[in-house]
Design a protein around this motif. Structure first.
Motif, PDB file in Angstrom:
ATOM      1  N   ASP A  24      -8.041  22.192  26.743  1.00  0.00           N
ATOM      2  CA  ASP A  24      -8.522  20.875  27.155  1.00  0.00           C
ATOM      3  C   ASP A  24      -7.705  19.750  26.534  1.00  0.00           C
ATOM      4  OD1 ASP A  24     -10.298  22.219  28.647  1.00  0.00           O
ATOM      5  OD2 ASP A  24     -12.102  21.473  27.669  1.00  0.00           O
ATOM      6  N   GLU A  25      -7.356  19.919  25.256  1.00  0.00           N
ATOM      7  CA  GLU A  25      -6.516  18.902  24.614  1.00  0.00           C
ATOM      8  C   GLU A  25      -5.146  18.843  25.289  1.00  0.00           C
ATOM      9  OE1 GLU A  25      -7.058  16.523  22.482  1.00  0.00           O
ATOM     10  OE2 GLU A  25      -9.159  17.072  22.224  1.00  0.00           O
ATOM     11  N   HIS A  37     -22.655  14.315  42.487  1.00  0.00           N
ATOM     12  CA  HIS A  37     -21.728  14.934  41.521  1.00  0.00           C
ATOM     13  C   HIS A  37     -20.304  14.984  42.096  1.00  0.00           C
ATOM     14  CE1 HIS A  37     -19.851  18.079  39.158  1.00  0.00           C
ATOM     15  NE2 HIS A  37     -19.992  18.969  40.111  1.00  0.00           N
ATOM     16  N   LEU A  93      -9.045  21.943  33.729  1.00  0.00           N
ATOM     17  CA  LEU A  93     -10.142  21.546  32.837  1.00  0.00           C
ATOM     18  C   LEU A  93     -11.438  22.249  33.234  1.00  0.00           C
ATOM     19  CD1 LEU A  93      -9.565  17.685  32.589  1.00  0.00           C
ATOM     20  CD2 LEU A  93      -9.806  19.202  30.622  1.00  0.00           C
ATOM     21  N   ARG A  94     -11.695  22.265  34.524  1.00  0.00           N
ATOM     22  CA  ARG A  94     -12.909  22.919  35.032  1.00  0.00           C
ATOM     23  C   ARG A  94     -12.865  24.425  34.781  1.00  0.00           C
ATOM     24  NH1 ARG A  94     -16.195  19.292  35.597  1.00  0.00           N
ATOM     25  NH2 ARG A  94     -16.103  17.780  37.267  1.00  0.00           N
ATOM     26  N   ALA A 127     -18.874  21.677  40.302  1.00  0.00           N
ATOM     27  CA  ALA A 127     -19.288  22.841  39.516  1.00  0.00           C
ATOM     28  C   ALA A 127     -19.882  23.832  40.491  1.00  0.00           C
ATOM     29  CB  ALA A 127     -20.316  22.435  38.472  1.00  0.00           C
ATOM     30  N   GLU A 175     -25.036  17.886  36.961  1.00  0.00           N
ATOM     31  CA  GLU A 175     -25.257  18.690  38.172  1.00  0.00           C
ATOM     32  C   GLU A 175     -25.975  19.989  37.827  1.00  0.00           C
ATOM     33  OE1 GLU A 175     -23.386  21.554  39.708  1.00  0.00           O
ATOM     34  OE2 GLU A 175     -24.146  21.277  41.750  1.00  0.00           O
ATOM     35  N   ARG A 212     -16.783  15.848  32.740  1.00  0.00           N
ATOM     36  CA  ARG A 212     -17.599  16.844  32.050  1.00  0.00           C
ATOM     37  C   ARG A 212     -19.088  16.515  32.163  1.00  0.00           C
ATOM     38  NH1 ARG A 212     -14.637  20.712  31.487  1.00  0.00           N
ATOM     39  NH2 ARG A 212     -12.974  20.799  29.968  1.00  0.00           N
ATOM     40  N   ALA A 218     -16.902  22.436  26.383  1.00  0.00           N
ATOM     41  CA  ALA A 218     -18.200  22.658  27.039  1.00  0.00           C
ATOM     42  C   ALA A 218     -19.182  22.955  25.925  1.00  0.00           C
ATOM     43  CB  ALA A 218     -18.104  23.829  27.999  1.00  0.00           C
ATOM     44  N   TYR A 271     -27.443  36.927  32.524  1.00  0.00           N
ATOM     45  CA  TYR A 271     -26.102  36.770  31.943  1.00  0.00           C
ATOM     46  C   TYR A 271     -25.027  37.324  32.881  1.00  0.00           C
ATOM     47  CZ  TYR A 271     -28.799  35.940  27.623  1.00  0.00           C
ATOM     48  OH  TYR A 271     -29.680  35.469  26.689  1.00  0.00           O
ATOM     49  N   THR A 303     -13.946  17.115  25.105  1.00  0.00           N
ATOM     50  CA  THR A 303     -13.114  18.104  25.785  1.00  0.00           C
ATOM     51  C   THR A 303     -13.850  19.395  26.065  1.00  0.00           C
ATOM     52  OG1 THR A 303     -12.325  19.012  23.705  1.00  0.00           O
ATOM     53  CG2 THR A 303     -11.036  17.221  24.669  1.00  0.00           C
ATOM     54  N   SER A 307     -11.189  26.030  32.532  1.00  0.00           N
ATOM     55  CA  SER A 307     -11.330  26.276  31.100  1.00  0.00           C
ATOM     56  C   SER A 307     -12.814  26.296  30.711  1.00  0.00           C
ATOM     57  CB  SER A 307     -10.563  25.175  30.356  1.00  0.00           C
ATOM     58  OG  SER A 307     -10.869  25.159  28.998  1.00  0.00           O
ATOM     59  N   ALA A 308     -13.593  25.373  31.296  1.00  0.00           N
ATOM     60  CA  ALA A 308     -15.042  25.332  31.009  1.00  0.00           C
ATOM     61  C   ALA A 308     -15.731  26.584  31.547  1.00  0.00           C
ATOM     62  CB  ALA A 308     -15.662  24.074  31.614  1.00  0.00           C
ATOM     63  N   HIS A 353     -10.273  27.422  24.373  1.00  0.00           N
ATOM     64  CA  HIS A 353     -10.804  26.476  25.372  1.00  0.00           C
ATOM     65  C   HIS A 353     -10.514  25.029  24.955  1.00  0.00           C
ATOM     66  CE1 HIS A 353     -13.765  24.222  27.660  1.00  0.00           C
ATOM     67  NE2 HIS A 353     -14.560  24.082  26.614  1.00  0.00           N
ATOM     68  N   HIS A 354     -10.761  24.697  23.704  1.00  0.00           N
ATOM     69  CA  HIS A 354     -10.491  23.326  23.236  1.00  0.00           C
ATOM     70  C   HIS A 354      -9.001  23.011  23.258  1.00  0.00           C
ATOM     71  CE1 HIS A 354     -14.577  23.019  20.969  1.00  0.00           C
ATOM     72  NE2 HIS A 354     -14.689  22.833  22.257  1.00  0.00           N
ATOM     73  N   ALA A 379     -20.548  17.336  35.451  1.00  0.00           N
ATOM     74  CA  ALA A 379     -20.815  18.786  35.573  1.00  0.00           C
ATOM     75  C   ALA A 379     -22.108  19.157  34.852  1.00  0.00           C
ATOM     76  CB  ALA A 379     -19.633  19.595  35.026  1.00  0.00           C
ATOM     77  N   HIS A 407     -23.774  36.458  24.399  1.00  0.00           N
ATOM     78  CA  HIS A 407     -25.225  36.647  24.585  1.00  0.00           C
ATOM     79  C   HIS A 407     -25.560  38.116  24.877  1.00  0.00           C
ATOM     80  CE1 HIS A 407     -25.650  32.456  24.307  1.00  0.00           C
ATOM     81  NE2 HIS A 407     -25.944  32.116  25.536  1.00  0.00           N
ATOM     82  N   GLU A 467     -14.830  29.504  29.239  1.00  0.00           N
ATOM     83  CA  GLU A 467     -15.522  29.444  27.954  1.00  0.00           C
ATOM     84  C   GLU A 467     -16.971  29.914  28.109  1.00  0.00           C
ATOM     85  OE1 GLU A 467     -17.781  26.919  26.404  1.00  0.00           O
ATOM     86  OE2 GLU A 467     -17.431  27.515  24.314  1.00  0.00           O
ATOM     87  N   ARG A 468     -17.621  29.489  29.199  1.00  0.00           N
ATOM     88  CA  ARG A 468     -18.998  29.938  29.441  1.00  0.00           C
ATOM     89  C   ARG A 468     -19.047  31.449  29.612  1.00  0.00           C
ATOM     90  NH1 ARG A 468     -23.122  28.119  27.411  1.00  0.00           N
ATOM     91  NH2 ARG A 468     -24.341  29.420  28.787  1.00  0.00           N
ATOM     92  N   LEU A 496     -21.383  33.931  27.517  1.00  0.00           N
ATOM     93  CA  LEU A 496     -22.305  34.899  28.127  1.00  0.00           C
ATOM     94  C   LEU A 496     -22.053  36.306  27.581  1.00  0.00           C
ATOM     95  CD1 LEU A 496     -22.236  33.364  31.701  1.00  0.00           C
ATOM     96  CD2 LEU A 496     -24.263  33.519  30.243  1.00  0.00           C
ATOM     97  N   ARG A 549     -24.691  34.949  35.920  1.00  0.00           N
ATOM     98  CA  ARG A 549     -23.972  33.703  35.635  1.00  0.00           C
ATOM     99  C   ARG A 549     -22.482  33.971  35.379  1.00  0.00           C
ATOM    100  NH1 ARG A 549     -24.447  29.571  37.435  1.00  0.00           N
ATOM    101  NH2 ARG A 549     -23.683  28.391  35.670  1.00  0.00           N
TER     102      ARG A 549
END
Lengths: 221, 221
Positions: free
Chosen positions: B60-61, A56, B84-85, B219, A91, A85, A219, B187, A217, B87-88, B56-57, A88, B99, B91-92, B96, B190
Motif C-alpha cells: 500500500d505504501e 460506494h 490497493l484493493r 468491493a 459498503e 478504503r 485494512a 471463513y 493504507t 492488497s486488501a 500488505h502495508h 469499502a 481465524h 490481507e483479509r 481468515l 469469505r
C-alpha cells in the motif's frame, strides 16, 4: 482552479458522510426487523443493498477521477486513498446489515434469538449503532474525540461477543439456533471492526499521529 | 525515467503475487492444522499473520508512492488503484487463514469437525485452495482463463456451504460444535469471496470488458 478542486474534495467527503449514514441506518433497520420478526422491514433492507453499493461505486469513481484530473500529492493524496478504503469499509457495513436482515427471513425456529439471549443481542446492536453514530460524527465534524469513542466501544463489543460465545459453548440450544446466533454475532462483530477501521483512518487524517500510517493504507480491524 | 517507472510498476505487481502466494499457503496450513489437530502448525499460522499484514502495508505504501511520484493516468492509474484493493483482499484472506488456525486452538469438543462433516469441510478447503491457486496463476500469467475458473469454482463453494448449513439446520450437534462449524464455513466462504473479487479485478485489468468497472473500484463479493 484551486477552488473547483477544493469543492470537488468537499463533495467527495460529503458523499462518504452520506454512505456512513446509510450504513448506520440499514443496520438499525435490520436489527429491528430481526428482533421484531418484521418480514417487510427485512425485505426493505435487502432492497436497499443496491443503493449502498451504487453510492460506494460512485465514490470510488469520483476518487479515481480526482486522482487522474488533479494529480494530488501529500495530504490530499492520502485523503483520497483513505476515502477509497473508507468507502469499502462502509459498503461492507451495508452488506452486513443486509445479512442481518436476511436472518429475519430464514426458515427455522422462531424467534431467531431465544429469550435468554435477547438482552445480549440487543446490547450488541446498541453498541454497534453507537459506534456507527460516532463514526458519522467523526467524519462530519472531523472529531478525534468521536473517533476515539468508537475505538473505546470496541472493547464492549468484544465482551458481548464473548458472552454470546460462552452461552453457545455451554448451552443446549438446537444446532439451527446456534448457527443463526453465531452468524449474527459475527455480523455485529465485523460491523464494529469496520467502524474501528474508519475511526482510525479519520483520526489519522485529522492528524492524531499515534494512529499509524496503517490507518490510511492497511485494512484494519 | 520511463524504464524506472515500468520497473517500479513491475515490482509492485511482483509483491502482490508474493502476497497472493502467502495467503494461499497460510490457508493450506491452517486447514491442515485444523483437520489434523496440529497445535504447533496452528500456532505457526497465527505467528505468520504479522508477516502478511506487513507485506500488505508495504504494498500500500508502494502504491501511494507510485501515485505521488509518477502521477499515473489511464490504465496505470487503474492498475495501481486495483492493486490497493487486491492488497486488501489478500490481507483479509491471510486473516481468515489465521481465524481457521485459531479454531484448532480453541477449547471444546474434539475433533472440531465431526466425522460425518469431514468430507464436506475437506471439499470446502480443497475448493478454496484451487480458487487461491488459480488467482495466483491469473495474477502471475495475466490469464483471463484462470480468472474465469476462479469465478466458476464459486458455485461449488456455495453448494458445499449449503450442504454444511443443511446439516446444521437438521442435525442434533452440540451447540459448541455448531458454532465452530458455522464460523469455519463462514471463513472459507469469505476466503472464496475474496478470490472471486481478485479474479474479477484481474480480468478487468487484462481487458475482459464484461467484468464491469466495479471490479476495479468496488468491493466485490
Amino acid at each position: 482552479m484551486r477552488d473547483v478542486y477544493q469543492h470537488d474534495i468537499a463533495e467527495f467527503a460529503a458523499r462518504l458522510d452520506d454512505l456512513a449514514e446509510m450504513a448506520r441506518w440499514e443496520m438499525r433497520k435490520a436489527t429491528c426487523a430481526l428482533l421484531e420478526d418484521d418480514v417487510a422491514l427485512a425485505r426493505a433492507v435487502n432492497a436497499d443493498r443496491r443503493a449502498v453499493t451504487e453510492l460506494h461505486h460512485r465514490i470510488d469513481e469520483h476518487a479515481i477521477a480526482l486522482l487522474a484530473r488533479q494529480q494530488p500529492v501529500a495530504s490530499d493524496l492520502r485523503t483520497i486513498v483513505a476515502g477509497l478504503r473508507m468507502s469499502a469499509d462502509l459498503e461492507r457495513m451495508g452488506v452486513l446489515a443486509d445479512h442481518v436482515a436476511a436472518l429475519a427471513l430464514v426458515d427455522g425456529p422462531r424467534p431467531i434469538v431465544p429469550a435468554e439471549l435477547r438482552p445480549t443481542v440487543q446490547a450488541m446492536a446498541r453498541v454497534a449503532d453507537r459506534m456507527a453514530q460516532r463514526v458519522c460524527s467523526a467524519l462530519v465534524n472531523r472529531s478525534v474525540a468521536d473517533a476515539e469513542q468508537v475505538i473505546a466501544y470496541d472493547d464492549e463489543m468484544d465482551r458481548l461477543l464473548t458472552d454470546l460465545h460462552r452461552h453457545l459453548l455451554s448451552g443446549e440450544l438446537p444446532s439451527a439456533t446456534a448457527m443463526n446466533l453465531t452468524l449474527l454475532g459475527r455480523y455485529y462483530e465485523r460491523f464494529a471492526d469496520h467502524t474501528v477501521s474508519l475511526a482510525k483512518r479519520v483520526a489519522f487524517l485529522i492528524g492524531a499521529r499515534r494512529y499509524s500510517t496503517a490507518a490510511t493504507t492497511g485494512a484494519l480491524g
